[in-house]
Design an enzyme around this catalytic site. Structure first.
Site, PDB file in Angstrom:
ATOM      1  CE  LYS A 196      -3.611  -2.436  -0.323  1.00 36.06           C
ATOM      2  NZ  LYS A 196      -4.379  -3.158   0.663  1.00 36.06           N
TER       3      LYS A 196
HETATM    4  C1  LIG Z   1      -5.385  -4.242   1.031  1.00 33.27           C
HETATM    5  C2  LIG Z   1      -6.844  -4.108   1.132  1.00 33.27           C
HETATM    6  C3  LIG Z   1      -7.555  -4.528   2.276  1.00 33.27           C
HETATM    7  C4  LIG Z   1      -6.950  -5.352   3.369  1.00 33.27           C
HETATM    8  O1  LIG Z   1      -5.862  -4.844   3.999  1.00 33.27           O
HETATM    9  P1  LIG Z   1      -5.021  -5.773   4.998  1.00 33.27           P
HETATM   10  O2  LIG Z   1      -4.239  -4.753   5.782  1.00 33.27           O
HETATM   11  O3  LIG Z   1      -4.167  -6.633   4.133  1.00 33.27           O
HETATM   12  O4  LIG Z   1      -5.952  -6.529   5.853  1.00 33.27           O
HETATM   13  C5  LIG Z   1      -8.914  -4.263   2.338  1.00 33.27           C
HETATM   14  N1  LIG Z   1      -9.562  -3.651   1.346  1.00 33.27           N
HETATM   15  C6  LIG Z   1      -8.930  -3.250   0.223  1.00 33.27           C
HETATM   16  C7  LIG Z   1      -9.713  -2.545  -0.829  1.00 33.27           C
HETATM   17  C8  LIG Z   1      -7.556  -3.492   0.069  1.00 33.27           C
HETATM   18  O5  LIG Z   1      -6.951  -3.121  -1.062  1.00 33.27           O
END
Ligand SMILES: *Cc1c(COP(=O)(O)O)cnc(C)c1O
Length: 371
Positions: A183
């Site tokens: 991210k």
């Molecule tokens: C990455 C992501 C998540 C989950 O994040 P984690 O920290 O891996 O649990 C949830 N929703 C979206 C749209 C994502 O891209």
């Protein structure tokens, strides 16, 4: 040449110093210091009253749905195009996800179709700011108000994006973010729940501490009225988060620069749609994405192998979730079913150079011409 990665975090000496400090000194009386500092800095950045750091965004969604009062048998409206984590917590609770199609230009949930999907059992709407694109929040909040529904903003991909000058995640009843290593900013693994509603904040805080409520008159260290969950973030991860959030403007600026390089390179190519921002939005462009429109008739698998052979990483667009084996498919969600098989994500990590983007686009243009 090293492989061009699709994403990877931007780590500087600041991150290393904070993490070193946390692992060296952040114990005993100081074991929560970085968590509190990170939550405060995050609140400030987002402009929300309350923040709760968690070990993942998936956990934050689970806590958020519980605090919003979602129960077994309730219906929760979710977009057809998103990462599976947006929907899994709905399943944890035993509620029912109702998949709604997305808009052709933003790839975010279609407000008109939300309204059509509402039944007496609907309790909440999960909206997702996909790839940094921004949902039509005024329309969505209006629908929620008229039908007395809660709104959870999944801003895992929308950190730094804005709707009419307001940060994504701070508009619905609660918002969630992910700090997974792919991210825009990372804590290794981690998440955050933000809200302006004190009651929701108190509920998620108790649920995240095994159900322990500091306000309970019978509260003693190991006494609890109900069981809860544990999705806490560790101090060491929060140290990394504090360094990253202090660099957010720089991180978002680079993402926007990268997107604009792609836009320049690909301008004039009919049949390719990029995730450009709408007039109401500021897009933090977590992941530059292209969708091949029908007349091009692109074989996406061939393109992936071409990129592979050129040492370039790429990824498919999210498949329509209802097409997965554990759900009943909703083929009427035509736009999600179209883009899910015709879109690809392009590399966008912070260290990318303009020359690398030019090389990626070269491969892409040649592929389109010869296929
Ligand atoms: C990455 C992501 C998540 C989950 O994040 P984690 O920290 O891996 O649990 C949830 N929703 C979206 C749209 C994502 O891209």
């Amino acid at each position: 040449m090293d492989k061009i990665q699709i994403t990877q975090p931007s780590i500087t000496q600041l991150e290393i110093d904070y993490v070193n400090d946390a692992v060296t000194n952040g114990w005993g009386a100081k074991c929560y210091d970085y968590i509190y500092k990170f939550q405060d800095a995050f609140s400030n950045y987002i402009g929300s009253d309350y923040c709760l750091a968690t070990s993942s965004c998936t956990g934050a969604i689970h806590l958020g749905l519980m605090a919003l009062g979602i129960k077994e048998g309730d219906e929760v409206i979710v977009p057809e195009s998103t990462w599976i984590a947006s929907v899994e917590p709905v399943m944890y609770i035993g509620a029912k996800p109702v998949f709604v199609d997305v808009l052709k230009d933003t790839w975010c949930i279609d407000p008109k179709k939300i309204e059509e999907a509402i039944t007496p059992k609907t309790k909440a709407i999960i909206v997702v700011h996909l790839y940094g694109n921004v949902c039509e929040m005024d329309e969505i909040m209006g629908i929620a108000k008229r039908h007395d529904l809660k709104v959870l903003e999944d801003s895992a991909e929308g950190l730094g994006s804005e709707y009419r000058g307001k940060k994504c995640g701070a508009i619905g009843d609660c918002g969630v973010f992910s700090f997974h290593g792919t991210k825009t900013m990372t804590t290794g693994e981690g998440g955050m729940l933000v809200t302006n509603n004190k009651e929701i904040y108190e509920k998620v805080s108790v649920l995240n501490d095994h159900g322990r409520n500091p306000k309970d008159p019978e509260n003693k260290t190991f006494w609890m009225r109900d069981y809860g969950y544990k999705y806490k973030m560790a101090n060491i991860n929060a140290a990394l988060g504090l360094a990253q959030i202090s660099r957010m403007d720089e991180l978002v600026e680079k993402k926007r620069l990268i997107f604009n390089w792609y836009k320049e390179e690909l301008s004039g190519n009919e049949g390719i749609q990029l995730n450009e921002e709408q007039e109401y939005a500021f897009n933090s462009y977590w992941m530059p994405t292209i969708v091949f429109l029908k007349p091009l008739n692109i074989n996406r698998e061939l393109l992936f192998s071409k990129f592979q052979s050129e040492n370039i990483d790429s990824r498919p667009f999210f498949l329509p979730l209802s097409s997965l084996p554990m759900f009943d498919s909703v083929k009427e969600n035509k736009i999600s079913y179209q883009i899910g098989y015709n879109g690809i994500n392009l590399p966008s990590h912070h260290a990318l150079k303009k020359s690398e983007i030019a090389a990626i686009c070269d491969v892409l243009r040649k592929f389109i011409l010869t296929n």
